[in-house]
Design a protein around this motif. Structure first.
Motif, mmCIF file in Angstrom:
data_model
loop_
_atom_site.group_PDB
_atom_site.id
_atom_site.type_symbol
_atom_site.label_atom_id
_atom_site.label_comp_id
_atom_site.label_asym_id
_atom_site.label_seq_id
_atom_site.Cartn_x
_atom_site.Cartn_y
_atom_site.Cartn_z
ATOM 1 N N THR A 24 0.833 -1.213 0.000
ATOM 2 C CA THR A 24 0.000 0.000 0.000
ATOM 3 C C THR A 24 0.865 1.259 0.000
ATOM 4 O O THR A 24 0.601 2.229 -0.729
ATOM 5 C CB THR A 24 -0.931 0.002 1.230
ATOM 6 O OG1 THR A 24 -1.720 -1.179 1.215
ATOM 7 C CG2 THR A 24 -1.822 1.233 1.229
ATOM 8 N N MET A 27 2.456 1.768 -3.503
ATOM 9 C CA MET A 27 1.491 2.260 -4.483
ATOM 10 C C MET A 27 1.103 3.697 -4.190
ATOM 11 O O MET A 27 0.962 4.526 -5.118
ATOM 12 C CB MET A 27 0.250 1.358 -4.466
ATOM 13 C CG MET A 27 0.529 -0.080 -4.843
ATOM 14 S SD MET A 27 1.288 -0.239 -6.481
ATOM 15 C CE MET A 27 -0.049 0.386 -7.516
ATOM 16 N N THR A 28 0.950 4.010 -2.902
ATOM 17 C CA THR A 28 0.598 5.383 -2.537
ATOM 18 C C THR A 28 1.716 6.341 -2.926
ATOM 19 O O THR A 28 1.474 7.435 -3.465
ATOM 20 C CB THR A 28 0.341 5.475 -1.018
ATOM 21 O OG1 THR A 28 -0.718 4.594 -0.679
ATOM 22 C CG2 THR A 28 -0.030 6.907 -0.624
ATOM 23 N N LEU A 30 3.980 6.002 -5.240
ATOM 24 C CA LEU A 30 4.098 6.149 -6.695
ATOM 25 C C LEU A 30 2.983 7.012 -7.259
ATOM 26 O O LEU A 30 3.200 7.799 -8.201
ATOM 27 C CB LEU A 30 4.087 4.769 -7.351
ATOM 28 C CG LEU A 30 5.332 3.899 -7.127
ATOM 29 C CD1 LEU A 30 5.119 2.520 -7.709
ATOM 30 C CD2 LEU A 30 6.579 4.552 -7.744
ATOM 31 N N ILE A 31 1.789 6.845 -6.712
ATOM 32 C CA ILE A 31 0.635 7.564 -7.279
ATOM 33 C C ILE A 31 0.597 9.005 -6.788
ATOM 34 O O ILE A 31 0.417 9.957 -7.575
ATOM 35 C CB ILE A 31 -0.666 6.829 -6.930
ATOM 36 C CG1 ILE A 31 -0.682 5.449 -7.611
ATOM 37 C CG2 ILE A 31 -1.880 7.653 -7.362
ATOM 38 C CD1 ILE A 31 -1.850 4.587 -7.210
ATOM 39 N N ILE A 32 0.723 9.211 -5.503
ATOM 40 C CA ILE A 32 0.554 10.560 -4.928
ATOM 41 C C ILE A 32 1.804 11.409 -5.116
ATOM 42 O O ILE A 32 1.737 12.556 -5.566
ATOM 43 C CB ILE A 32 0.192 10.465 -3.432
ATOM 44 C CG1 ILE A 32 -1.161 9.759 -3.269
ATOM 45 C CG2 ILE A 32 0.160 11.857 -2.784
ATOM 46 C CD1 ILE A 32 -1.590 9.569 -1.826
ATOM 47 N N ASP A 34 4.542 10.489 -6.915
ATOM 48 C CA ASP A 34 5.164 10.257 -8.225
ATOM 49 C C ASP A 34 6.688 10.182 -8.101
ATOM 50 O O ASP A 34 7.422 10.785 -8.886
ATOM 51 C CB ASP A 34 4.753 11.354 -9.203
ATOM 52 C CG ASP A 34 5.089 10.982 -10.657
ATOM 53 O OD1 ASP A 34 5.258 9.747 -10.899
ATOM 54 O OD2 ASP A 34 5.195 11.871 -11.495
#
Length: 284
Positions: A24, A27-28, A30-32, A34
């Motif tokens: 989690t 992924m967080t 990488l997404i938030i 970057d």
């Protein structure tokens, strides 16, 4: 000499929760954010996944780190340990081994066919894993060797060795106990516990089985004849005594010899006696 040591592995569900949190977080990030640096968490995720393992009931896992024995996990369940551990599964269940029928010579040289039924289980996983090359094959080879040694220590029966206190055929309890002790001693090096060992099949080899059967039949016939003769002698003795004491007839030596001969023929013969009516005297 080393022995088995117990290893307490980490609860797998705790590490599973950490794995979910790590995934989690990656992924967080990488997404938030970057930020590609969060990809490094992927290596940690791979290491965590490699550390999971399951131990089923009556099973174990032997753990080795770069050639060094670290312990054995005997507890059942879902666990996690150092991902660099190599894990060898060893069953702790009781197992049956029905050996092949082998031709061996007994104590006096008669060829016989024999096999053994063995119930065994692993008691020391360290010895089973590291003191022998293949513990299952070791059980088979050493059991076969123990059977051959046992067969050469006892005669098949006491026909040729009447002084033998125990034989393979008649002394089963003592022979099985000796067999179990012999196999136990041989398998101790591999950490194997012998639960039961007994002879499963025992017979003369085919090439002499027919001759041995005839010999057994002859011995049985002789024993039966001996018993018949002993009984017949007693009956003749009683008959002569009864006839004499009741003054039914007076016997001289010739009459006694004739009476004894006739009674023995009647009592010991294989066929029914054919009566003969004597209208004269015994001496006519």
């Amino acid at each position: 000499m080393k022995k088995e040591t117990e290893f307490k592995a980490t609860n797998g569900y705790i590490m599973l929760f950490i794995l979910v949190v790590t995934i989690t977080g990656m992924m967080t990030g990488l997404i938030i954010f970057d930020n590609p640096l969060f990809l490094l968490l992927g290596l940690l995720i791979i290491l965590i996944i490699k550390g999971f393992f399951i131990v089923n009931p009556n099973s174990s896992k032997v753990l080795v780190l770069f050639g060094a024995y670290k312990g054995t996990v005997r507890d059942n369940g879902f666990f996690w340990a150092n991902p660099f551990f190599s894990r060898q599964k060893i069953s702790l269940r009781a197992r049956n081994f029905d050996s092949e029928r082998v031709k061996v010579n007994d104590k006096i040289g008669n060829p016989i066919m024999i096999n053994v039924i063995l119930v065994w289980q692993v008691s020391d996983t360290y010895k089973s894993a590291f003191d022998v090359d293949n513990y299952e094959e070791f059980v088979k080879v050493q059991t076969d060797a123990a059977v051959r040694k046992l067969a050469g220590s006892y005669p098949y029966d006491n026909f040729d060795d009447e002084q033998a206190e125990f034989t393979l055929r008649s002394g089963m309890d003592e022979v099985n106990e000796a067999l179990e002790n012999e196999i136990t001693e041989r398998l101790a090096i591999a950490g194997i516990k012998v639960m039961e060992a007994r002879i499963g099949y025992l017979a003369y080899a085919p090439e002499i089985a027919s001759s041995m059967l005839k010999r057994q039949q002859a011995v049985a016939i002789v024993a039966a004849r001996k018993k018949i003769v002993e009984g017949a002698v007693g009956m003749v003795e009683d008959a002569l005594h009864k006839l004499s004491t009741d003054d039914i007839i007076d016997f001289d030596d010739d009459k006694k010899a004739s009476m004894v001969s006739n009674l023995m023929v009647v009592l010991c013969g294989d066929k029914e006696a054919v009566p003969v009516v004597n209208t004269g005297t015994l001496n006519s």
